[in-house]
Scaffold this motif. Structure first.
Motif, PDB file in Angstrom:
ATOM      1  N   PHE A  46      26.342 -39.637  -7.512  1.00  0.00           N
ATOM      2  CA  PHE A  46      26.669 -38.649  -8.537  1.00  0.00           C
ATOM      3  C   PHE A  46      26.551 -37.213  -8.019  1.00  0.00           C
ATOM      4  O   PHE A  46      27.103 -36.290  -8.637  1.00  0.00           O
ATOM      5  CB  PHE A  46      25.759 -38.845  -9.758  1.00  0.00           C
ATOM      6  CG  PHE A  46      26.123 -40.029 -10.599  1.00  0.00           C
ATOM      7  CD1 PHE A  46      27.263 -40.005 -11.380  1.00  0.00           C
ATOM      8  CD2 PHE A  46      25.338 -41.166 -10.593  1.00  0.00           C
ATOM      9  CE1 PHE A  46      27.616 -41.101 -12.153  1.00  0.00           C
ATOM     10  CE2 PHE A  46      25.673 -42.268 -11.371  1.00  0.00           C
ATOM     11  CZ  PHE A  46      26.819 -42.231 -12.153  1.00  0.00           C
ATOM     12  N   THR A  47      25.844 -37.023  -6.913  1.00  0.00           N
ATOM     13  CA  THR A  47      25.733 -35.682  -6.335  1.00  0.00           C
ATOM     14  C   THR A  47      26.921 -35.363  -5.437  1.00  0.00           C
ATOM     15  O   THR A  47      27.192 -34.194  -5.150  1.00  0.00           O
ATOM     16  CB  THR A  47      24.424 -35.568  -5.517  1.00  0.00           C
ATOM     17  OG1 THR A  47      23.326 -36.006  -6.311  1.00  0.00           O
ATOM     18  CG2 THR A  47      24.154 -34.121  -5.117  1.00  0.00           C
ATOM     19  N   TYR A  48      27.641 -36.383  -5.012  1.00  0.00           N
ATOM     20  CA  TYR A  48      28.778 -36.192  -4.116  1.00  0.00           C
ATOM     21  C   TYR A  48      29.796 -35.175  -4.644  1.00  0.00           C
ATOM     22  O   TYR A  48      30.218 -34.285  -3.895  1.00  0.00           O
ATOM     23  CB  TYR A  48      29.459 -37.544  -3.861  1.00  0.00           C
ATOM     24  CG  TYR A  48      30.661 -37.482  -2.946  1.00  0.00           C
ATOM     25  CD1 TYR A  48      30.533 -37.697  -1.574  1.00  0.00           C
ATOM     26  CD2 TYR A  48      31.939 -37.204  -3.449  1.00  0.00           C
ATOM     27  CE1 TYR A  48      31.641 -37.640  -0.738  1.00  0.00           C
ATOM     28  CE2 TYR A  48      33.036 -37.147  -2.617  1.00  0.00           C
ATOM     29  CZ  TYR A  48      32.888 -37.365  -1.269  1.00  0.00           C
ATOM     30  OH  TYR A  48      33.984 -37.293  -0.447  1.00  0.00           O
ATOM     31  N   PRO A  49      30.223 -35.245  -5.920  1.00  0.00           N
ATOM     32  CA  PRO A  49      31.185 -34.242  -6.411  1.00  0.00           C
ATOM     33  C   PRO A  49      30.645 -32.821  -6.333  1.00  0.00           C
ATOM     34  O   PRO A  49      31.399 -31.880  -6.052  1.00  0.00           O
ATOM     35  CB  PRO A  49      31.420 -34.667  -7.860  1.00  0.00           C
ATOM     36  CG  PRO A  49      31.091 -36.129  -7.893  1.00  0.00           C
ATOM     37  CD  PRO A  49      29.952 -36.277  -6.931  1.00  0.00           C
ATOM     38  N   LEU A  50      29.347 -32.642  -6.602  1.00  0.00           N
ATOM     39  CA  LEU A  50      28.752 -31.315  -6.494  1.00  0.00           C
ATOM     40  C   LEU A  50      28.796 -30.811  -5.063  1.00  0.00           C
ATOM     41  O   LEU A  50      29.047 -29.628  -4.803  1.00  0.00           O
ATOM     42  CB  LEU A  50      27.296 -31.353  -6.978  1.00  0.00           C
ATOM     43  CG  LEU A  50      27.043 -31.771  -8.422  1.00  0.00           C
ATOM     44  CD1 LEU A  50      25.555 -31.843  -8.683  1.00  0.00           C
ATOM     45  CD2 LEU A  50      27.701 -30.825  -9.395  1.00  0.00           C
ATOM     46  N   MET A  51      28.569 -31.711  -4.115  1.00  0.00           N
ATOM     47  CA  MET A  51      28.543 -31.337  -2.715  1.00  0.00           C
ATOM     48  C   MET A  51      29.929 -30.985  -2.198  1.00  0.00           C
ATOM     49  O   MET A  51      30.087 -30.092  -1.360  1.00  0.00           O
ATOM     50  CB  MET A  51      27.958 -32.497  -1.891  1.00  0.00           C
ATOM     51  CG  MET A  51      27.618 -32.142  -0.460  1.00  0.00           C
ATOM     52  SD  MET A  51      26.263 -30.972  -0.341  1.00  0.00           S
ATOM     53  CE  MET A  51      24.878 -32.026  -0.744  1.00  0.00           C
ATOM     54  N   MET A  52      30.942 -31.645  -2.716  1.00  0.00           N
ATOM     55  CA  MET A  52      32.297 -31.422  -2.243  1.00  0.00           C
ATOM     56  C   MET A  52      32.968 -30.216  -2.907  1.00  0.00           C
ATOM     57  O   MET A  52      33.908 -29.629  -2.345  1.00  0.00           O
ATOM     58  CB  MET A  52      33.134 -32.673  -2.498  1.00  0.00           C
ATOM     59  CG  MET A  52      34.519 -32.657  -1.873  1.00  0.00           C
ATOM     60  SD  MET A  52      34.485 -32.671  -0.075  1.00  0.00           S
ATOM     61  CE  MET A  52      34.349 -34.446   0.222  1.00  0.00           C
ATOM     62  N   MET A  53      32.486 -29.807  -4.082  1.00  0.00           N
ATOM     63  CA  MET A  53      33.183 -28.791  -4.853  1.00  0.00           C
ATOM     64  C   MET A  53      33.364 -27.444  -4.142  1.00  0.00           C
ATOM     65  O   MET A  53      34.451 -26.845  -4.220  1.00  0.00           O
ATOM     66  CB  MET A  53      32.476 -28.577  -6.196  1.00  0.00           C
ATOM     67  CG  MET A  53      33.186 -27.601  -7.105  1.00  0.00           C
ATOM     68  SD  MET A  53      34.889 -28.081  -7.482  1.00  0.00           S
ATOM     69  CE  MET A  53      34.634 -29.386  -8.665  1.00  0.00           C
ATOM     70  N   PRO A  54      32.363 -26.884  -3.439  1.00  0.00           N
ATOM     71  CA  PRO A  54      32.593 -25.598  -2.773  1.00  0.00           C
ATOM     72  C   PRO A  54      33.750 -25.632  -1.784  1.00  0.00           C
ATOM     73  O   PRO A  54      34.534 -24.683  -1.707  1.00  0.00           O
ATOM     74  CB  PRO A  54      31.256 -25.326  -2.060  1.00  0.00           C
ATOM     75  CG  PRO A  54      30.257 -26.058  -2.861  1.00  0.00           C
ATOM     76  CD  PRO A  54      30.956 -27.305  -3.315  1.00  0.00           C
ATOM     77  N   ALA A  55      33.881 -26.718  -1.029  1.00  0.00           N
ATOM     78  CA  ALA A  55      34.994 -26.840  -0.084  1.00  0.00           C
ATOM     79  C   ALA A  55      36.323 -26.916  -0.840  1.00  0.00           C
ATOM     80  O   ALA A  55      37.321 -26.306  -0.431  1.00  0.00           O
ATOM     81  CB  ALA A  55      34.807 -28.080   0.784  1.00  0.00           C
TER      82      ALA A  55
END
Length: 474
Positions: A358-367
């Motif tokens: 569930f943290t993956y989308p947060l991690m990818m969002m800045p890129a």
């Protein structure tokens, strides 16, 4: 209940918890290491970053540091009291913010990294990397203030690159940040794939990754990820639980045979991952800017990162001492898989995998935000949204393909560390410092050049050795 301000999560994405009475008036604001996810069309990773002091008390809004949402309330006494309240993080809150920005999933690969360096060479070099990283972070802050003193705009790492080297400087900074951000997210895929396969060997790794990607694709279409902010807290609880489990089994199996003081041949496999662990480098400008007492920020940063370095050394050397060269021989670098089979360990693997999922989308969002900021805006909204959606889903799928191609957690982290993190942590800060002519003594210039050379040469060697290791493992 949460204290007034918490910065939860790793380098890339952070969640700020702001509450006036610790419980009833809490509000979640999802913030990226390089921007705020809910803002509209940032021009760079940092362009949409909300300065914490700018989120001060406003009528009818919720600010930071215990500011109560005013609604329709307009009494002058309430407004005057709100206006007098200081904004930004206190020293203690800043220390916590730094702590949470630099401790992530990479800590679980440190034991094997230390086994590749040795129980003497590993700690010594980790201290060196920590000292140089802290110095480079403070150089970034120093450069930012110098740019602002000269009348320039510098609210982000990208702004600093643009001021020094124009659009090319911004491009290099943004490219490095996108690469590392993409690498952090892809590492989550690898972690999930490896741990679920270890708990349930009947499910092939590729099948686990396909299922995870299919389930994650709908999240790629979300523009507002505030609803996922709870996963940051969940991941932090998992990290604490994981450290407790690791240290417990280290104590049970302490003093294994087969440890070495130094491993020169495999040392490059330690270098990139050691730099990767200081993964909050890109947040230093935001952290400094959010602090109430900015004059105290250097000492807060030094003290907190020194404590983090002690933790890194402890978990690396202690686990290496417990398992010896078993760590070096193991094909899997994730310490949770190397622990003895038990319900507590399997629980850790499952809940940690869920948290990272569930943290993956947060991690990818800045890129994603940065890539979208460079898309043409002179097209119909429907066409622009379609292109954005295709880019988002394409990035998720590409990340999954990379995870399948490089299904080795530690080696992948070392790869990202040797390419992107050395550039962000060592090379760019010293390059900007020299370009702005801020060296006060010849010794400063010497250290800058030495740090740049270490990042360049060490990164290249680590990259080559890691590629060879990946080829041999494959």
């Amino acid at each position: 209940c949460f204290p007034p301000i918490f910065l939860l999560e790793t380098p890339a994405t952070s969640v700020l918890f702001s509450s006036s009475d610790y419980c009833s008036n809490s509000v979640l604001i999802v913030v990226g290491a390089y921007g705020v996810f809910s803002c509209e069309a940032p021009s760079t990773l940092n362009a949409c970053a909300i300065v914490m002091e700018d989120l001060g008390p406003r009528k009818g809004s919720t600010g930071f540091d215990g500011i109560v949402a005013g609604g329709d309330r307009s009494d002058s006494l309430g407004e005057s009291l709100l206006e007098k309240r200081p904004t930004g993080a206190t020293n203690t809150q800043t220390a916590f913010n730094v702590l949470k920005s630099f401790i992530g999933a990479g800590i679980l690969a440190l034991p094997q990294a230390f086994s590749n360096a040795g129980w003497i060479l590993g700690p010594l070099f980790m201290i060196l990397i920590a000292a140089l990283s802290i110095r480079c972070m403070l150089l970034i802050v120093k450069c930012k203030k110098a740019v602002q003193a000269r009348g320039g705009t510098c609210e982000s790492y990208g702004d600093l690159g643009a001021y020094c080297y124009g659009s090319r400087g911004r491009l290099v900074v943004e490219s490095a940040l996108i690469l590392t951000q993409f690498g952090f997210a892809t590492a989550y895929y690898i972690f999930i794939m490896e741990n679920i396969n270890d708990v349930a060997p009947g499910f092939p790794k590729w099948a686990i990754l396909i299922v995870a990607t299919v389930l994650l694709l709908p999240f790629a279409l979300l523009r507002d990820l505030k609803s996922l902010s709870w996963t940051s807290l969940f991941a932090d609880v998992c990290i604490v639980y994981g450290l407790i489990i690791i240290f417990y089994y280290d104590a049970v199996d302490c003093c294994a045979s087969g440890t070495n003081a130094a491993h020169i041949s495999t040392f490059p496999l330690f270098f990139g991952l050691a730099i990767y662990t200081f993964e909050g480098m890109g947040m230093v400008i935001d952290l400094e800017r959010s602090t109430q007492n900015q004059a105290a920020f250097p000492s807060i940063l030094r003290n907190t990162l020194s404590s983090i370095t002690v933790l890194f050394i402890a978990i690396g050397t202690y686990t290496y001492a417990s398992y010896g060269n078993e760590l070096r021989k193991s094909k899997n670098s994730i310490v949770t898989i190397l622990l003895p089979e038990s319900p507590s360990v399997q629980l850790l693997q499952v809940v940690y995998s869920i948290a990272l999922f569930f943290t993956y989308p947060l991690m990818m969002m800045p890129a994603i935000r940065t890539l979208e900021s460079h898309m043409r805006k002179d097209v119909p909204d429907a066409e622009l949204r379609r292109k954005e959606n295709m880019t988002r889903m394409g990035l998720y799928v590409f990340s999954a393909l990379v995870a399948i191609a490089i299904p080795h957690f530690g080696l992948f982290l070392n790869l990202i560390g040797s390419i992107g993190c050395t550039l962000i942590a060592f090379m760019l800060p010293t390059l900007f410092h020299q370009h702005l002519e801020l060296s006060e003594t010849p010794a400063d210039t010497f250290v800058d050049r030495g740090t740049f050379a270490l990042g360049l040469v060490g990164g290249i060697i680590a990259f080559v050795v890691t590629c060879k290791e990946l080829a041999s493992v494959s």
